[in-house]
Scaffold this motif. Structure first.
Motif, PDB file in Angstrom:
ATOM      1  N   LYS A 158       0.488  -1.218   0.325  1.00  0.00           N
ATOM      2  CA  LYS A 158      -0.151  -0.046  -0.344  1.00  0.00           C
ATOM      3  C   LYS A 158       0.653   1.456  -0.664  1.00  0.00           C
ATOM      4  CE  LYS A 158      -3.364   2.723   2.728  1.00  0.00           C
ATOM      5  NZ  LYS A 158      -4.362   2.907   4.074  1.00  0.00           N
ATOM      6  N   TRP A 159       1.727   1.651   0.669  1.00  0.00           N
ATOM      7  CA  TRP A 159       2.771   2.383   0.963  1.00  0.00           C
ATOM      8  C   TRP A 159       3.879   1.911  -0.378  1.00  0.00           C
ATOM      9  CZ3 TRP A 159      -0.141   5.345   3.420  1.00  0.00           C
ATOM     10  CH2 TRP A 159      -0.872   5.172   4.340  1.00  0.00           C
ATOM     11  N   VAL A 160       4.397   3.073  -0.965  1.00  0.00           N
ATOM     12  CA  VAL A 160       5.278   2.956  -1.911  1.00  0.00           C
ATOM     13  C   VAL A 160       6.348   4.017  -0.976  1.00  0.00           C
ATOM     14  CG1 VAL A 160       4.080   3.101  -4.175  1.00  0.00           C
ATOM     15  CG2 VAL A 160       4.893   5.339  -3.028  1.00  0.00           C
ATOM     16  N   GLU A 161       6.442   4.371  -0.234  1.00  0.00           N
ATOM     17  CA  GLU A 161       7.888   5.002   0.848  1.00  0.00           C
ATOM     18  C   GLU A 161       7.676   5.086   1.844  1.00  0.00           C
ATOM     19  OE1 GLU A 161      11.079   8.957   0.696  1.00  0.00           O
ATOM     20  OE2 GLU A 161       8.959   8.452  -1.499  1.00  0.00           O
ATOM     21  N   VAL A 162       8.563   4.342   2.719  1.00  0.00           N
ATOM     22  CA  VAL A 162       8.214   4.621   4.438  1.00  0.00           C
ATOM     23  C   VAL A 162       9.598   5.647   5.059  1.00  0.00           C
ATOM     24  CG1 VAL A 162       7.913   3.583   6.360  1.00  0.00           C
ATOM     25  CG2 VAL A 162       6.874   2.429   4.353  1.00  0.00           C
ATOM     26  N   ASN A 163       9.560   6.179   5.386  1.00  0.00           N
ATOM     27  CA  ASN A 163      11.058   7.312   5.875  1.00  0.00           C
ATOM     28  C   ASN A 163      10.958   6.715   7.578  1.00  0.00           C
ATOM     29  OD1 ASN A 163       9.381   9.002   3.757  1.00  0.00           O
ATOM     30  ND2 ASN A 163      10.981   8.067   2.843  1.00  0.00           N
ATOM     31  N   TYR A 164      11.982   6.366   8.103  1.00  0.00           N
ATOM     32  CA  TYR A 164      12.429   6.850   9.617  1.00  0.00           C
ATOM     33  C   TYR A 164      12.855   7.881   9.918  1.00  0.00           C
ATOM     34  CZ  TYR A 164      10.579   1.880   9.255  1.00  0.00           C
ATOM     35  OH  TYR A 164       8.840   0.922   8.825  1.00  0.00           O
ATOM     36  N   ARG A 165      12.166   8.159  10.982  1.00  0.00           N
ATOM     37  CA  ARG A 165      13.218   9.558  11.390  1.00  0.00           C
ATOM     38  C   ARG A 165      13.729   9.504  12.935  1.00  0.00           C
ATOM     39  NH1 ARG A 165      14.624   9.265   6.495  1.00  0.00           N
ATOM     40  NH2 ARG A 165      14.589  11.121   4.973  1.00  0.00           N
ATOM     41  N   THR A 166      14.603  10.346  13.382  1.00  0.00           N
ATOM     42  CA  THR A 166      15.160  10.369  14.889  1.00  0.00           C
ATOM     43  C   THR A 166      14.208  11.387  15.238  1.00  0.00           C
ATOM     44  OG1 THR A 166      16.932   9.939  16.104  1.00  0.00           O
ATOM     45  CG2 THR A 166      16.672  11.615  15.041  1.00  0.00           C
ATOM     46  N   ARG A 167      13.730  11.219  17.000  1.00  0.00           N
ATOM     47  CA  ARG A 167      13.175  12.011  17.268  1.00  0.00           C
ATOM     48  C   ARG A 167      14.467  12.492  18.944  1.00  0.00           C
ATOM     49  NH1 ARG A 167      10.519  13.718  13.985  1.00  0.00           N
ATOM     50  NH2 ARG A 167       8.756  13.725  13.515  1.00  0.00           N
ATOM     51  N   MET A 168      14.720  13.169  19.374  1.00  0.00           N
ATOM     52  CA  MET A 168      15.375  13.755  20.406  1.00  0.00           C
ATOM     53  C   MET A 168      14.906  12.999  21.923  1.00  0.00           C
ATOM     54  SD  MET A 168      16.056  17.144  23.009  1.00  0.00           S
ATOM     55  CE  MET A 168      15.970  17.745  21.558  1.00  0.00           C
ATOM     56  N   ASN A 169      16.245  12.427  21.663  1.00  0.00           N
ATOM     57  CA  ASN A 169      16.022  11.372  23.307  1.00  0.00           C
ATOM     58  C   ASN A 169      16.676  10.956  24.158  1.00  0.00           C
ATOM     59  OD1 ASN A 169      14.029   9.115  22.170  1.00  0.00           O
ATOM     60  ND2 ASN A 169      15.350   9.187  20.393  1.00  0.00           N
ATOM     61  N   THR A 170      16.580  11.464  25.315  1.00  0.00           N
ATOM     62  CA  THR A 170      17.897  11.313  26.673  1.00  0.00           C
ATOM     63  C   THR A 170      17.352  10.449  27.721  1.00  0.00           C
ATOM     64  OG1 THR A 170      17.808  13.931  26.174  1.00  0.00           O
ATOM     65  CG2 THR A 170      18.229  13.191  28.229  1.00  0.00           C
ATOM     66  N   MET A 171      18.190   9.659  28.238  1.00  0.00           N
ATOM     67  CA  MET A 171      18.313   8.943  29.599  1.00  0.00           C
ATOM     68  C   MET A 171      19.162   8.994  30.196  1.00  0.00           C
ATOM     69  SD  MET A 171      18.755   6.004  25.869  1.00  0.00           S
ATOM     70  CE  MET A 171      17.377   7.196  25.131  1.00  0.00           C
ATOM     71  N   GLY A 172      19.103   8.372  30.790  1.00  0.00           N
ATOM     72  CA  GLY A 172      19.792   8.287  32.302  1.00  0.00           C
ATOM     73  C   GLY A 172      20.854   6.912  31.616  1.00  0.00           C
ATOM     74  N   TYR A 173      22.214   6.504  32.218  1.00  0.00           N
ATOM     75  CA  TYR A 173      23.695   6.176  32.469  1.00  0.00           C
ATOM     76  C   TYR A 173      23.999   5.410  33.682  1.00  0.00           C
ATOM     77  CZ  TYR A 173      27.715   8.422  31.710  1.00  0.00           C
ATOM     78  OH  TYR A 173      28.412   9.108  31.381  1.00  0.00           O
ATOM     79  N   LEU A 174      24.304   4.635  34.017  1.00  0.00           N
ATOM     80  CA  LEU A 174      25.543   4.316  34.956  1.00  0.00           C
ATOM     81  C   LEU A 174      26.848   3.531  33.822  1.00  0.00           C
ATOM     82  CD1 LEU A 174      23.085   3.122  37.427  1.00  0.00           C
ATOM     83  CD2 LEU A 174      24.388   5.694  37.403  1.00  0.00           C
ATOM     84  N   GLY A 175      27.874   3.853  34.922  1.00  0.00           N
ATOM     85  CA  GLY A 175      28.872   2.871  33.752  1.00  0.00           C
ATOM     86  C   GLY A 175      30.617   2.679  35.134  1.00  0.00           C
ATOM     87  N   PHE A 176      31.836   2.408  34.257  1.00  0.00           N
ATOM     88  CA  PHE A 176      32.352   2.625  34.894  1.00  0.00           C
ATOM     89  C   PHE A 176      34.051   1.859  33.700  1.00  0.00           C
ATOM     90  CE2 PHE A 176      32.195  -2.172  34.693  1.00  0.00           C
ATOM     91  CZ  PHE A 176      32.512  -2.519  34.415  1.00  0.00           C
ATOM     92  N   SER A 177      34.862   2.591  34.519  1.00  0.00           N
ATOM     93  CA  SER A 177      36.259   2.101  33.921  1.00  0.00           C
ATOM     94  C   SER A 177      37.149   1.618  34.616  1.00  0.00           C
ATOM     95  CB  SER A 177      36.862   3.319  32.892  1.00  0.00           C
ATOM     96  OG  SER A 177      35.429   4.242  32.314  1.00  0.00           O
ATOM     97  N   ALA A 178      37.840   1.174  34.166  1.00  0.00           N
ATOM     98  CA  ALA A 178      39.358   1.098  34.509  1.00  0.00           C
ATOM     99  C   ALA A 178      40.031   0.462  33.916  1.00  0.00           C
ATOM    100  CB  ALA A 178      38.984  -0.396  35.647  1.00  0.00           C
ATOM    101  N   GLY A 179      41.361   1.142  34.411  1.00  0.00           N
ATOM    102  CA  GLY A 179      43.363   0.724  33.596  1.00  0.00           C
ATOM    103  C   GLY A 179      44.045   0.845  34.078  1.00  0.00           C
ATOM    104  N   LEU A 180      45.278   1.240  33.160  1.00  0.00           N
ATOM    105  CA  LEU A 180      46.532   1.717  33.134  1.00  0.00           C
ATOM    106  C   LEU A 180      46.931   2.816  32.437  1.00  0.00           C
ATOM    107  CD1 LEU A 180      47.745  -1.490  33.038  1.00  0.00           C
ATOM    108  CD2 LEU A 180      47.819  -0.593  35.486  1.00  0.00           C
ATOM    109  N   GLN A 181      47.177   4.158  33.353  1.00  0.00           N
ATOM    110  CA  GLN A 181      48.485   5.008  32.862  1.00  0.00           C
ATOM    111  C   GLN A 181      49.606   5.722  33.108  1.00  0.00           C
ATOM    112  OE1 GLN A 181      45.979   7.767  34.873  1.00  0.00           O
ATOM    113  NE2 GLN A 181      44.504   7.700  33.224  1.00  0.00           N
ATOM    114  N   PHE A 182      50.440   5.081  31.707  1.00  0.00           N
ATOM    115  CA  PHE A 182      51.767   5.596  32.421  1.00  0.00           C
ATOM    116  C   PHE A 182      52.236   7.075  31.616  1.00  0.00           C
ATOM    117  CE2 PHE A 182      50.046   1.707  30.676  1.00  0.00           C
ATOM    118  CZ  PHE A 182      51.369   0.675  30.812  1.00  0.00           C
ATOM    119  N   ILE A 183      52.968   7.926  32.969  1.00  0.00           N
ATOM    120  CA  ILE A 183      53.119   9.470  32.309  1.00  0.00           C
ATOM    121  C   ILE A 183      54.519   9.160  32.915  1.00  0.00           C
ATOM    122  CG2 ILE A 183      52.283  11.430  33.536  1.00  0.00           C
ATOM    123  CD1 ILE A 183      50.163   9.287  35.263  1.00  0.00           C
TER     124      ILE A 183
END
Length: 244
Positions: A158-183
């Motif tokens: 039925k549809w000859v063209e379908v367009n998907y577009r983004t909208r503004m999305n804001t959400m929270g997150y939690l994370g972590f990092s671990a590593g080494l630094q050589f100075i």
């Protein structure tokens, strides 16, 4: 890769034998790390069915600034720009499109606060320092989808063209990092670390525009629901400020 890690391990072992811990060595200092690398999306994002996002692994660039308060403990801020590739061929096949056009990638930018603990190992004072650190991250992130245009024959759809577009999305997150630094010289160094965004489910808003063969248009809003956790290996440069 194995040779690199072997050399790194031998360097650490040798440094460990002649080095000493100084938990206060970085106190009252600040440091900036600039990192980049490959980011790995989770299996839910990679799925190529109605429950997946048809995502692929991508890349990122990140910036962290931390100020060390006392005994290696500090606080700071971070910004990371993530880009996930889109499996457009699999999506077009899933959508049974006769033709398609995709512009962009899944894009996410994170703004967060850090709580960091450093364990400095002084190999040669004023010359070479190894810093082991762990960092907890929490904040907000944006998330957007690529622009997708699907085209169909009017004989089959039925549809000859379908367009998907983004909208503004804001959400929270939690994370972590671990590593080494050589100075080197209490100023310049390299950073090698692992980063992870913890598993959490979010809703991603987007719009759909459908056009039929008579150029009649229908527009509506919808949501994708999925987990957006990720893992990455971070490689970059490190700048230490305020040691002198």
């Amino acid at each position: 890769m194995k040779t690199t890690f072997l050399v790194l391990a031998l360097t650490l072992i040798n440094s460990w034998l002649i080095a000493q811990f100084d938990i206060k060595y970085l106190d009252k200092c600040g440091y900036l790390k600039i990192t980049a690398g490959n980011i790995m999306s989770n299996d839910d994002m990679k799925r190529t069915d109605e429950s997946g996002l048809f995502a692929k692994n991508g890349y990122f660039i990140g910036f962290d600034y931390n100020h060390i308060i006392t005994h290696g403990f500090g606080i700071g801020i971070n910004i990371q720009i993530d880009r996930y590739n889109f499996n457009k061929e699999a999506f077009a096949q899933f959508a049974l499109a006769d033709d398609y056009k995709v512009k962009g990638r899944y894009a996410s930018t994170r703004w967060g606060l850090n709580i960091v603990q450093n364990i400095p190992i002084v190999v040669s004072e004023n010359n070479f320092l190894i810093n082991i650190y762990g960092e907890a991250n929490a904040g907000l992130r944006g998330f957007s989808i690529p622009a997708i245009d699907l085209y169909y024959s009017e004989l089959n759809n039925k549809w000859v063209e379908v367009n998907y577009r983004t909208r503004m999305n804001t959400m929270g997150y939690l994370g972590f990092s671990a590593g080494l630094q050589f100075i080197i010289a209490d100023f310049l160094g390299i950073n090698i670390s692992y980063n992870e965004v913890l598993r959490s489910r979010h809703s991603i808003r987007y719009s759909i525009r459908l056009t039929d063969a008579f150029e009649q248009v229908e527009e509506k809003e919808s949501y994708l629901h999925n987990y957006l956790d990720s893992r990455s290996l971070q490689f970059g440069v490190f700048f230490l400020f305020g040691k002198y």
